[in-house]
Design a protein around this motif. Sequence first.
Motif, PDB file in Angstrom:
ATOM      1  N   PHE A  22       0.841  -1.195   0.000  1.00 12.98           N
ATOM      2  CA  PHE A  22       0.000   0.000   0.000  1.00 12.98           C
ATOM      3  C   PHE A  22       0.877   1.245   0.000  1.00 12.98           C
ATOM      4  O   PHE A  22       1.976   1.233   0.552  1.00 12.98           O
ATOM      5  CB  PHE A  22      -0.902  -0.004   1.235  1.00 12.98           C
ATOM      6  N   ASP A  23       0.358   2.309  -0.585  1.00 15.35           N
ATOM      7  CA  ASP A  23       1.105   3.567  -0.662  1.00 15.35           C
ATOM      8  C   ASP A  23       1.175   4.298   0.668  1.00 15.35           C
ATOM      9  O   ASP A  23       2.112   5.051   0.916  1.00 15.35           O
ATOM     10  CB  ASP A  23       0.494   4.494  -1.713  1.00 15.35           C
ATOM     11  N   ASP A  24       0.160   4.090   1.529  1.00 11.61           N
ATOM     12  CA  ASP A  24       0.173   4.784   2.818  1.00 11.61           C
ATOM     13  C   ASP A  24      -0.485   3.930   3.894  1.00 11.61           C
ATOM     14  O   ASP A  24      -1.142   2.935   3.603  1.00 11.61           O
ATOM     15  CB  ASP A  24      -0.471   6.169   2.720  1.00 11.61           C
ATOM     16  N   GLN A  25      -0.293   4.334   5.129  1.00 13.78           N
ATOM     17  CA  GLN A  25      -0.785   3.581   6.280  1.00 13.78           C
ATOM     18  C   GLN A  25      -2.303   3.495   6.281  1.00 13.78           C
ATOM     19  O   GLN A  25      -2.863   2.435   6.576  1.00 13.78           O
ATOM     20  CB  GLN A  25      -0.284   4.226   7.571  1.00 13.78           C
ATOM     21  N   ALA A  26      -2.995   4.574   5.945  1.00 14.34           N
ATOM     22  CA  ALA A  26      -4.463   4.578   5.956  1.00 14.34           C
ATOM     23  C   ALA A  26      -5.015   3.548   4.970  1.00 14.34           C
ATOM     24  O   ALA A  26      -5.981   2.835   5.276  1.00 14.34           O
ATOM     25  CB  ALA A  26      -4.994   5.966   5.632  1.00 14.34           C
ATOM     26  N   GLU A  27      -4.400   3.453   3.798  1.00 10.89           N
ATOM     27  CA  GLU A  27      -4.837   2.476   2.794  1.00 10.89           C
ATOM     28  C   GLU A  27      -4.642   1.047   3.316  1.00 10.89           C
ATOM     29  O   GLU A  27      -5.513   0.187   3.150  1.00 10.89           O
ATOM     30  CB  GLU A  27      -4.052   2.693   1.507  1.00 10.89           C
ATOM     31  N   ALA A  28      -3.512   0.792   3.957  1.00 18.26           N
ATOM     32  CA  ALA A  28      -3.246  -0.529   4.531  1.00 18.26           C
ATOM     33  C   ALA A  28      -4.263  -0.869   5.618  1.00 18.26           C
ATOM     34  O   ALA A  28      -4.781  -1.988   5.680  1.00 18.26           O
ATOM     35  CB  ALA A  28      -1.828  -0.584   5.098  1.00 18.26           C
ATOM     36  N   GLU A  29      -4.565   0.076   6.478  1.00 17.19           N
ATOM     37  CA  GLU A  29      -5.515  -0.157   7.561  1.00 17.19           C
ATOM     38  C   GLU A  29      -6.933  -0.335   7.033  1.00 17.19           C
ATOM     39  O   GLU A  29      -7.691  -1.153   7.559  1.00 17.19           O
ATOM     40  CB  GLU A  29      -5.432   0.978   8.576  1.00 17.19           C
ATOM     41  N   ASP A  30      -7.313   0.411   6.006  1.00 18.11           N
ATOM     42  CA  ASP A  30      -8.641   0.238   5.393  1.00 18.11           C
ATOM     43  C   ASP A  30      -8.786  -1.166   4.823  1.00 18.11           C
ATOM     44  O   ASP A  30      -9.807  -1.831   5.012  1.00 18.11           O
ATOM     45  CB  ASP A  30      -8.882   1.272   4.292  1.00 18.11           C
ATOM     46  N   TRP A  31      -7.757  -1.629   4.106  1.00 11.91           N
ATOM     47  CA  TRP A  31      -7.781  -2.971   3.543  1.00 11.91           C
ATOM     48  C   TRP A  31      -7.914  -4.010   4.656  1.00 11.91           C
ATOM     49  O   TRP A  31      -8.730  -4.928   4.572  1.00 11.91           O
ATOM     50  CB  TRP A  31      -6.506  -3.212   2.732  1.00 11.91           C
ATOM     51  N   PHE A  32      -7.119  -3.834   5.711  1.00 16.69           N
ATOM     52  CA  PHE A  32      -7.145  -4.788   6.812  1.00 16.69           C
ATOM     53  C   PHE A  32      -8.510  -4.824   7.495  1.00 16.69           C
ATOM     54  O   PHE A  32      -8.993  -5.899   7.862  1.00 16.69           O
ATOM     55  CB  PHE A  32      -6.061  -4.450   7.839  1.00 16.69           C
ATOM     56  N   SER A  33      -9.156  -3.674   7.638  1.00 18.09           N
ATOM     57  CA  SER A  33     -10.439  -3.618   8.347  1.00 18.09           C
ATOM     58  C   SER A  33     -11.513  -4.449   7.663  1.00 18.09           C
ATOM     59  O   SER A  33     -12.455  -4.902   8.322  1.00 18.09           O
ATOM     60  CB  SER A  33     -10.900  -2.171   8.527  1.00 18.09           C
ATOM     61  N   THR A  34     -11.397  -4.667   6.370  1.00 22.05           N
ATOM     62  CA  THR A  34     -12.383  -5.491   5.660  1.00 22.05           C
ATOM     63  C   THR A  34     -11.899  -6.922   5.429  1.00 22.05           C
ATOM     64  O   THR A  34     -12.703  -7.790   5.101  1.00 22.05           O
ATOM     65  CB  THR A  34     -12.747  -4.866   4.298  1.00 22.05           C
ATOM     66  N   THR A  35     -10.620  -7.178   5.609  1.00 18.58           N
ATOM     67  CA  THR A  35     -10.039  -8.472   5.257  1.00 18.58           C
ATOM     68  C   THR A  35      -9.729  -9.356   6.455  1.00 18.58           C
ATOM     69  O   THR A  35      -9.566 -10.565   6.312  1.00 18.58           O
ATOM     70  CB  THR A  35      -8.739  -8.247   4.435  1.00 18.58           C
ATOM     71  N   TRP A  36      -9.661  -8.788   7.667  1.00 14.36           N
ATOM     72  CA  TRP A  36      -9.191  -9.575   8.805  1.00 14.36           C
ATOM     73  C   TRP A  36      -9.991 -10.858   9.059  1.00 14.36           C
ATOM     74  O   TRP A  36      -9.388 -11.874   9.415  1.00 14.36           O
ATOM     75  CB  TRP A  36      -9.068  -8.721  10.077  1.00 14.36           C
ATOM     76  N   PRO A  37     -11.331 -10.894   8.840  1.00  7.03           N
ATOM     77  CA  PRO A  37     -12.019 -12.174   9.082  1.00  7.03           C
ATOM     78  C   PRO A  37     -11.517 -13.292   8.153  1.00  7.03           C
ATOM     79  O   PRO A  37     -11.387 -14.445   8.578  1.00  7.03           O
ATOM     80  CB  PRO A  37     -13.489 -11.847   8.818  1.00  7.03           C
ATOM     81  N   ASP A  38     -11.230 -12.955   6.898  1.00 11.94           N
ATOM     82  CA  ASP A  38     -10.701 -13.948   5.961  1.00 11.94           C
ATOM     83  C   ASP A  38      -9.305 -14.400   6.375  1.00 11.94           C
ATOM     84  O   ASP A  38      -8.964 -15.582   6.243  1.00 11.94           O
ATOM     85  CB  ASP A  38     -10.658 -13.378   4.542  1.00 11.94           C
ATOM     86  N   LEU A  39      -8.500 -13.469   6.854  1.00 10.48           N
ATOM     87  CA  LEU A  39      -7.155 -13.816   7.321  1.00 10.48           C
ATOM     88  C   LEU A  39      -7.238 -14.778   8.500  1.00 10.48           C
ATOM     89  O   LEU A  39      -6.523 -15.782   8.549  1.00 10.48           O
ATOM     90  CB  LEU A  39      -6.380 -12.556   7.715  1.00 10.48           C
ATOM     91  N   LEU A  40      -8.113 -14.469   9.445  1.00  7.38           N
ATOM     92  CA  LEU A  40      -8.284 -15.327  10.627  1.00  7.38           C
ATOM     93  C   LEU A  40      -8.713 -16.726  10.208  1.00  7.38           C
ATOM     94  O   LEU A  40      -8.164 -17.726  10.688  1.00  7.38           O
ATOM     95  CB  LEU A  40      -9.302 -14.703  11.583  1.00  7.38           C
ATOM     96  N   GLU A  41      -9.640 -16.807   9.280  1.00  8.96           N
ATOM     97  CA  GLU A  41     -10.127 -18.098   8.794  1.00  8.96           C
ATOM     98  C   GLU A  41      -9.016 -18.898   8.101  1.00  8.96           C
ATOM     99  O   GLU A  41      -9.003 -20.130   8.154  1.00  8.96           O
ATOM    100  CB  GLU A  41     -11.298 -17.880   7.838  1.00  8.96           C
ATOM    101  N   SER A  42      -8.071 -18.195   7.478  1.00  6.99           N
ATOM    102  CA  SER A  42      -6.990 -18.880   6.762  1.00  6.99           C
ATOM    103  C   SER A  42      -5.820 -19.265   7.668  1.00  6.99           C
ATOM    104  O   SER A  42      -4.829 -19.806   7.189  1.00  6.99           O
ATOM    105  CB  SER A  42      -6.490 -18.014   5.604  1.00  6.99           C
ATOM    106  N   GLY A  43      -5.913 -18.955   8.977  1.00  3.80           N
ATOM    107  CA  GLY A  43      -4.878 -19.385   9.910  1.00  3.80           C
ATOM    108  C   GLY A  43      -4.001 -18.282  10.466  1.00  3.80           C
ATOM    109  O   GLY A  43      -3.131 -18.541  11.283  1.00  3.80           O
ATOM    110  N   VAL A  44      -4.212 -17.035  10.029  1.00  6.02           N
ATOM    111  CA  VAL A  44      -3.446 -15.912  10.580  1.00  6.02           C
ATOM    112  C   VAL A  44      -4.006 -15.602  11.966  1.00  6.02           C
ATOM    113  O   VAL A  44      -5.217 -15.452  12.131  1.00  6.02           O
ATOM    114  CB  VAL A  44      -3.551 -14.674   9.662  1.00  6.02           C
ATOM    115  N   LYS A  45      -3.142 -15.511  12.949  1.00  6.47           N
ATOM    116  CA  LYS A  45      -3.583 -15.241  14.320  1.00  6.47           C
ATOM    117  C   LYS A  45      -3.212 -13.837  14.792  1.00  6.47           C
ATOM    118  O   LYS A  45      -3.817 -13.309  15.721  1.00  6.47           O
ATOM    119  CB  LYS A  45      -3.009 -16.266  15.292  1.00  6.47           C
TER     120      LYS A  45
END
Length: 65
Positions: A22-45
């Motif tokens: 990501f180009d900036d921190q806000a973009e990275a955090e926005d992406w994470f805010s919508t993706t974290w459930p999928d990450l958790l399901e895939s084994g990311v803790k």
Amino acid sequence: MSFSWRYEDTTGGPVPGPAVTFDDQAEAEDWFSTTWPDLLESGVKQVTLLDGETEVYGPMGLRTP
């Protein structure tokens, strides 16, 4: 620099995850805010936000409320 997430298990060991940057921190955090459930399901803790090789913050645990 570019921002990215490091994906980890509960002991801090590496876990495979999307190789997204990501180009900036806000973009990275926005992406994470919508993706974290999928990450958790895939084994990311927990994740750490990186700016290049520098840790911005983390590890931050993932878990459902």
